[in-house]
Scaffold this active site. Sequence first.
Site, PDB file in Angstrom:
ATOM      1  N   SER A  66      15.491   3.130  -7.166  1.00 48.23           N
ATOM      2  CA  SER A  66      15.054   3.982  -8.263  1.00 48.23           C
ATOM      3  C   SER A  66      13.666   4.578  -8.030  1.00 48.23           C
ATOM      4  CB  SER A  66      15.111   3.184  -9.571  1.00 48.23           C
ATOM      5  OG  SER A  66      14.914   4.001 -10.686  1.00 48.23           O
TER       6      SER A  66
ATOM      7  N   ASP B  53      13.107  11.131 -11.035  1.00 47.31           N
ATOM      8  CA  ASP B  53      12.692  10.046 -10.146  1.00 47.31           C
ATOM      9  C   ASP B  53      13.647   9.956  -8.964  1.00 47.31           C
ATOM     10  OD1 ASP B  53      14.901   8.930 -11.419  1.00 47.31           O
ATOM     11  OD2 ASP B  53      14.033   6.923 -11.515  1.00 47.31           O
TER      12      ASP B  53
ATOM     13  N   ASP C 279      17.785   9.092 -12.561  1.00 43.82           N
ATOM     14  CA  ASP C 279      18.149   8.637 -13.901  1.00 43.82           C
ATOM     15  C   ASP C 279      16.987   8.726 -14.888  1.00 43.82           C
ATOM     16  OD1 ASP C 279      16.622   6.495 -13.054  1.00 43.82           O
ATOM     17  OD2 ASP C 279      18.132   4.959 -13.475  1.00 43.82           O
TER      18      ASP C 279
ATOM     19  N   ASP D 188      16.201   8.248  -7.976  1.00 46.02           N
ATOM     20  CA  ASP D 188      17.664   8.194  -8.075  1.00 46.02           C
ATOM     21  C   ASP D 188      18.203   9.051  -9.206  1.00 46.02           C
ATOM     22  OD1 ASP D 188      16.821   6.504 -10.151  1.00 46.02           O
ATOM     23  OD2 ASP D 188      18.603   5.240  -9.994  1.00 46.02           O
TER      24      ASP D 188
END
Length: 458
Positions: free
Chosen positions: A106, A247, A251, A249
């Site tokens: 992430s 960000d 999400d 990833d």
Amino acid sequence: MTRDVRQLFGTDGVRGRANFEPMTVETSVLLGKAIAGVLLEKHAGKHRVVVGKDTRLSGYMFENALIAGLTSMGIETLMLGPIPTPGVAFITRAYRADAGIMISASHNPYRDNGIKIFSSDGFKIGQAVEERIEAMVASKDFGKLPDDHAVGKNKRVKDATGRYIEYAKATFPKGRTLKGLRIVLDCAHGATYRVAPSVFEELDAEVICYGCEPSGCNINAGCGALWPSTIQKAVIEHKADVGIALDGDGDRLIMVDEKGHIVDGDMLLSICASDLKRRQALSDNRVVATVMTNFGVLRYLESLGIQVTISPVGDRHVLQHMLENQAVLGGEQSGHMIFLDYNTTGDGIVSALQVLRIMIESESTLSDLTACIAKSPQALINVPVTKKVPLESLANVQGVLKEVKEVLGDSGRILLRYSGTENICRVMVEGTKKHQVDSLAKTIVDVVEAEIGAEISE
């Protein structure tokens, strides 16, 4: 080596520094076999698992390791390549797969990586399933291996990102476009670097891209949702209507208005909640926020007649409280926003599209939409720590917390907590005077650093 239960999984899947436990190739193979074992326990026969990743250099080796473990147990795997986490959740449902895996840490630096697992319905697996996977990894008892002719096949899915792009665009009203909008977009050199520009450009926006050249080692490095200063400057420089920062990833979402001011997850949640209520689409007139949500934002939502359910920090907790309360919208200050009408997890691109729709339909700038929200002064400081010692056991820390609480009285609050995904202690102080809040937060930080602080290493 055997492991205790819950030694692998944290608050958001498995996460750690690449090539250090638990994020090693060896453990990833075992995880792949264990995921397969859990699926085969449910029922024998054919199973399909989709595997996506972000742009970290270590993603290649973990992708191969997980697939090796899965296919050795007879599971068919579908490789999606670089794709946002919400894209994996969507593709898992769209392909009617039995599970989905996202290889990502992430918002963490490139040196870290992680493994998130989705069930067939696109929701992240629960704790009971995680514990069963952990038990299998510890015992290395995955069930009977298939015969040589029954091992799983691995296929590369060429149109996965294309399908996700079309899905994201479909959440925008049919017939409407973003024509006339100039957008500065920062993809954090992460999983959205291809799909996000395509989504906004295909909806006719003028897009100025940053963070769209991943090297494998530059994800989240001074860019993206954790570093919105990049697009703050760019929005002013390019005279853009709005800035969008995602960000690693995809999400999380942080936005910047046309004046260069940051609009965080709390503000975005307020904008979207207000819009849903106006359209009578906010179930039970309720949203889910977290303990970190700014008091000023909570007061604003309550003034609109919107009920707010408070959850612990983390998108998993937000989602759990949404499902328990039948809420369709939830989010947190860091930029996770979940629209259950569209997806089963946080989705930065889809969230941005909803905010842009509100701007267009209301003929408002982003600064217009936030003008009526008066946030309380708040300081949030992340302190790197050597280890996560129970905070209640640190006498000096408890002492300074008591002193600060006495200064704030009933006009403010303190929240001290460890990150669930990094060796970080988060210090949050909220009150009525900005200079006082900043000073008190620094006082707490100094004591935390003296007790358990760590040197920052790259």
